[in-house]
Design a protein around this motif. Sequence first.
Motif, PDB file in Angstrom:
ATOM      1  N   LEU A  89       0.850  -1.187   0.000  1.00 43.35           N
ATOM      2  CA  LEU A  89       0.000   0.000   0.000  1.00 43.35           C
ATOM      3  C   LEU A  89       0.887   1.238   0.000  1.00 43.35           C
ATOM      4  O   LEU A  89       1.799   1.355   0.823  1.00 43.35           O
ATOM      5  N   LEU A  90       0.624   2.142  -0.940  1.00 39.69           N
ATOM      6  CA  LEU A  90       1.335   3.416  -1.002  1.00 39.69           C
ATOM      7  C   LEU A  90       0.378   4.544  -0.642  1.00 39.69           C
ATOM      8  O   LEU A  90      -0.703   4.663  -1.229  1.00 39.69           O
ATOM      9  N   VAL A  91       0.772   5.370   0.322  1.00 37.95           N
ATOM     10  CA  VAL A  91       0.034   6.582   0.679  1.00 37.95           C
ATOM     11  C   VAL A  91       1.039   7.730   0.612  1.00 37.95           C
ATOM     12  O   VAL A  91       2.051   7.710   1.311  1.00 37.95           O
ATOM     13  N   ALA A  92       0.768   8.719  -0.239  1.00 42.53           N
ATOM     14  CA  ALA A  92       1.753   9.781  -0.439  1.00 42.53           C
ATOM     15  C   ALA A  92       1.070  11.106  -0.729  1.00 42.53           C
ATOM     16  O   ALA A  92      -0.034  11.145  -1.293  1.00 42.53           O
ATOM     17  N   ASP A  93       1.724  12.177  -0.350  1.00 44.38           N
ATOM     18  CA  ASP A  93       1.322  13.504  -0.778  1.00 44.38           C
ATOM     19  C   ASP A  93       1.487  13.578  -2.291  1.00 44.38           C
ATOM     20  O   ASP A  93       2.517  13.164  -2.840  1.00 44.38           O
ATOM     21  N   ARG A  94       0.467  14.058  -2.971  1.00 43.52           N
ATOM     22  CA  ARG A  94       0.507  14.072  -4.440  1.00 43.52           C
ATOM     23  C   ARG A  94       1.714  14.847  -4.966  1.00 43.52           C
ATOM     24  O   ARG A  94       2.289  14.490  -5.991  1.00 43.52           O
ATOM     25  N   SER A  95       2.131  15.891  -4.266  1.00 46.33           N
ATOM     26  CA  SER A  95       3.272  16.685  -4.719  1.00 46.33           C
ATOM     27  C   SER A  95       4.597  15.951  -4.523  1.00 46.33           C
ATOM     28  O   SER A  95       5.623  16.369  -5.052  1.00 46.33           O
ATOM     29  N   LYS A  96       4.581  14.858  -3.766  1.00 44.95           N
ATOM     30  CA  LYS A  96       5.793  14.086  -3.502  1.00 44.95           C
ATOM     31  C   LYS A  96       5.848  12.798  -4.323  1.00 44.95           C
ATOM     32  O   LYS A  96       6.679  11.924  -4.067  1.00 44.95           O
ATOM     33  N   SER A  97       4.989  12.665  -5.336  1.00 42.65           N
ATOM     34  CA  SER A  97       4.898  11.394  -6.059  1.00 42.65           C
ATOM     35  C   SER A  97       6.162  11.045  -6.828  1.00 42.65           C
ATOM     36  O   SER A  97       6.411   9.883  -7.139  1.00 42.65           O
ATOM     37  N   GLN A  98       6.993  12.053  -7.146  1.00 43.53           N
ATOM     38  CA  GLN A  98       8.263  11.773  -7.818  1.00 43.53           C
ATOM     39  C   GLN A  98       9.223  11.002  -6.896  1.00 43.53           C
ATOM     40  O   GLN A  98      10.177  10.380  -7.356  1.00 43.53           O
ATOM     41  N   GLU A  99       8.980  11.056  -5.601  1.00 37.69           N
ATOM     42  CA  GLU A  99       9.916  10.473  -4.639  1.00 37.69           C
ATOM     43  C   GLU A  99       9.621   9.018  -4.304  1.00 37.69           C
ATOM     44  O   GLU A  99      10.275   8.431  -3.440  1.00 37.69           O
ATOM     45  N   VAL A 100       8.635   8.427  -4.976  1.00 43.23           N
ATOM     46  CA  VAL A 100       8.301   7.030  -4.719  1.00 43.23           C
ATOM     47  C   VAL A 100       9.494   6.120  -5.012  1.00 43.23           C
ATOM     48  O   VAL A 100       9.659   5.073  -4.394  1.00 43.23           O
ATOM     49  N   ARG A 101      10.357   6.545  -5.928  1.00 42.47           N
ATOM     50  CA  ARG A 101      11.528   5.735  -6.259  1.00 42.47           C
ATOM     51  C   ARG A 101      12.392   5.464  -5.029  1.00 42.47           C
ATOM     52  O   ARG A 101      13.112   4.455  -4.972  1.00 42.47           O
ATOM     53  N   GLN A 102      12.338   6.347  -4.041  1.00 39.07           N
ATOM     54  CA  GLN A 102      13.124   6.135  -2.827  1.00 39.07           C
ATOM     55  C   GLN A 102      12.631   4.909  -2.066  1.00 39.07           C
ATOM     56  O   GLN A 102      13.414   4.202  -1.426  1.00 39.07           O
ATOM     57  N   VAL A 103      11.318   4.654  -2.137  1.00 42.43           N
ATOM     58  CA  VAL A 103      10.770   3.446  -1.514  1.00 42.43           C
ATOM     59  C   VAL A 103      11.356   2.209  -2.178  1.00 42.43           C
ATOM     60  O   VAL A 103      11.772   1.252  -1.509  1.00 42.43           O
TER      61      VAL A 103
END
Length: 468
Positions: A327-341
């Motif tokens: 499950l991914l929960v993220a601030d929409r403005s931070k979606s570029q940072e999913v790669r860190q996960v």
Amino acid sequence: MLTPIILSGGAGTRLWPVSREAHPKPFMRIGDGKSLLKKTVERAQVVCGDCAPLIVTNRDYYLRSQNELANQEIKPRYLLEPVGRNTAPAIALAALWAAEQDPNACLLVMPADHLITDTASFQAAAEHAATLARDGFLVLFGIRPTAPETGYGYIEMGGQISQQANAVQRFVEKPDAATAIAYLEQGNYVWNSGIFCFKASTIIEALASYNPALLAAARTVWNDSKADGDKIELHASFSRLENISIDYAVMEMAKNIAVVPGDFGWSDMGAWSAVADVTPADENGNKVHGSDAILIDSHNTYIDSKDRLVAAIGLENMVVIDTPDALLVADRSKSQEVRQVVSRLKASGHEAHKIHRTAVRPWGTYTVLGEGQGFKIKRVVVKPGQSLSLQMHHHRSEHWVVVFGTANITVGDTTTLMTQNQSTYIPIGSRHRLENPGITDLVLIEVQCGSYLGEDDIVRFSDSYGRA
């Protein structure tokens, strides 16, 4: 006639947990249920007519790509990379392939993981680009910016070359927000789409001028590679080619480059914010893809869930991506940072960066229903007429129960036909094979028991799909 070259690779780490190494972004289904790869191939057929596309992809994605495109009237050809590399090696090998047939072949290079909603406008842009390419230009497609986007590279346009094209003044890396706002206001900057058009001979000459070492190494790989039916297996020496983009290898140094600016509903689908942008919204700006969702006092939130009901209360500008095992929960403005996960999952050795609970195979699918110390339970679906490899395992035994359909099960030297509610046992170290001789899907439950249950504990003796 344009020859479509489709670059189909990349794990799409910013679109985790849907996009993973074993299920990369080109296989994601957006909107109408078609994968991005299939959409790209269909678009290529509209723009390029009857010319069969060449798909450059990793050899691990070959059978999956074949299955995805099985119903295409014009069958693609495949250039199979032994390892992932950047766009310059892929384009160099594709150009060498095309030049053997016609040095003046005009190539339209498209990533397989982009979305274009206005095919007619894209076709018109491609026609303009082809005219310039035949005159010796290396042509890029620029996208007129609609917002101060910081996730894209930009191209500063110079003077006009024709009514539909401009010279390229310079390339600009992804800017900060203030710079992106300035680019939008100036009006002579476009997003770099990563779509190209040029003659095979022109890009080969450019590589010879600006990156001769890469071209020489690519020629060696090409000369040592072998064709087999609809595919060409690139030689293992491909792994030694420089991992560099075509922008860095050629475009930023070349003089004969042009940009065709356009607006044809393009998105690189580079992050969940981009996926949300192409999804219809309700009166509160909320967007839902997949199963039902209940949103209370929530605004501008995107929810993607295929299997479960998701309830959200008081969310603002969020993305919620629900899959069976992550499950991914993220601030929409931070979606570029999913790669860190994904980077952290890789570093810890967690399989969720690579595979889903449901894995697609050439013969069908399997879904992990549960697992724990010493056991794993799977639901296995085998398509009609398909079979798993003749194989054995060093560390696990297996129990199979047929739920639906008919199974031909080989254990050792014995082959038995089994139907619904019948079962068998596969001892550790036994050669075995599962086949579906019927005309409907075969569904069975597999229970694995052993000291090690990884997918790499498999020895194949024969395989219908050419896997080692």
